[in-house]
Motif scaffolding. Structure first.
Motif, short mmCIF file in Angstrom:
data_model
loop_
_atom_site.label_atom_id
_atom_site.label_comp_id
_atom_site.label_asym_id
_atom_site.label_seq_id
_atom_site.Cartn_x
_atom_site.Cartn_y
_atom_site.Cartn_z
N VAL A 1 0.63 -1.18 0.37
CA VAL A 1 0.08 -0.32 -0.05
C VAL A 1 0.67 1.41 0.06
O VAL A 1 0.83 2.26 -0.70
CB VAL A 1 -1.01 0.06 1.59
N GLY A 2 2.18 1.00 1.00
CA GLY A 2 2.31 2.69 0.74
C GLY A 2 3.66 2.75 -0.44
O GLY A 2 3.87 3.96 -0.75
N MET A 3 3.59 1.36 -1.33
CA MET A 3 4.67 1.62 -2.29
C MET A 3 3.95 2.17 -3.65
O MET A 3 4.12 3.27 -4.29
CB MET A 3 5.31 0.73 -3.29
N LEU A 4 2.82 1.73 -3.37
CA LEU A 4 1.61 2.07 -4.25
C LEU A 4 0.38 2.90 -4.57
O LEU A 4 -0.23 2.86 -5.23
CB LEU A 4 0.92 0.59 -5.34
N GLY A 5 -0.02 3.75 -2.92
CA GLY A 5 -0.74 4.64 -3.56
C GLY A 5 -0.18 5.90 -3.13
O GLY A 5 -0.08 6.85 -2.77
N PRO B 1 -6.19 9.19 -0.06
CA PRO B 1 -7.47 8.41 -0.79
C PRO B 1 -7.27 7.55 -1.87
O PRO B 1 -8.00 6.48 -2.41
CB PRO B 1 -8.07 9.68 -1.46
N GLY B 2 -6.04 7.25 -3.03
CA GLY B 2 -5.51 6.79 -3.37
C GLY B 2 -4.88 5.63 -2.81
O GLY B 2 -5.35 4.82 -3.99
N SER B 3 -5.11 5.64 -1.31
CA SER B 3 -4.45 4.10 -0.89
C SER B 3 -5.55 3.43 -0.15
O SER B 3 -5.64 1.69 -0.22
CB SER B 3 -3.37 4.46 0.23
N ILE B 4 -7.13 4.22 0.20
CA ILE B 4 -8.16 2.90 0.05
C ILE B 4 -8.21 1.75 -0.45
O ILE B 4 -8.40 0.99 -0.16
CB ILE B 4 -9.39 4.16 0.47
#
Length: 191
Positions: A14-18, A23-26
């Motif tokens: 999540v941290g790498m691709l968010g 909001p983009g991580s949710i």
């Protein structure tokens, strides 16, 4: 130990691709927590997200902290939060150090432009999931009316979202449901 490793990997991804911030991580958190590891149901995640959005601070770390604690206690919470923020810290240091020298390249501008529609679609899917849940819970007419009122307040009257959230929480706390009386024989009976 496997649980801690799974927590770390889930929130590290999540941290790498968010891209796009919290909001983009949710949707990524949802995919890991509900879809892949099944640490909670869709309904539990929706409730957690609604509650998390009422609290101050970054949503990704709030979700990571709660989910990590739920899955593996205090150390699970620390693990999940660190896994969420570690990639951002490292990438920010590396990117800020090198961005000034490469920001004019077309491929850098193209990369940042290409991320925007991806995040937009992920947010649209998440929005639909919330609307669907609200429609099933409150009813579609009430959801539509409430959505329209909130849209007008935010978009045209420039009311701060925090005021709207606070007002809705207050309304929910003050609202008292009348007890249902299913026994017609007891109607009108004062005892």
């Amino acid at each position: 130990m496997k649980t801690h490793w799974n927590l770390f990997i889930a929130f590290f991804r999540v941290g790498m691709l968010g891209y796009g911030g919290g909001p983009g991580s949710i949707p990524l958190i949802h995919k890991e927590v509900v879809g892949k590891y099944k640490w909670m149901s869709d309904e539990e995640f929706g409730d957690l997200l609604a509650l998390g959005n009422t609290l101050p601070g970054p949503i990704a770390t709030k979700l990571a902290g709660y989910i990590g604690h739920r899955v593996s206690g205090f150390w699970g919470m620390i693990n999940a939060v660190l896994a969420t923020i570690f990639p951002t810290i490292v990438l920010m240091i590396v990117l800020l150090a090198s961005l000034s020298s490469i920001k004019e390249f077309d491929w850098v501008q193209g990369m940042t432009a290409a991320v925007i529609p991806v995040v937009g679609v992920m947010l649209a899917v998440l929005t639909w999931q919330f609307l669907d849940k609200a429609g099933k819970g409150m009813g579609w007419i009430q959801t539509g009316i409430m959505g329209l009122i909130i849209f007008v307040l935010l978009q045209f009257l420039s009311v701060h979202p925090g005021i709207i959230i606070g007002a809705l929480i207050l309304i929910a706390l003050l609202k008292k449901d009348k007890p249902k009386n299913d026994d017609p024989a007891k109607e009108g009976d004062p005892s």
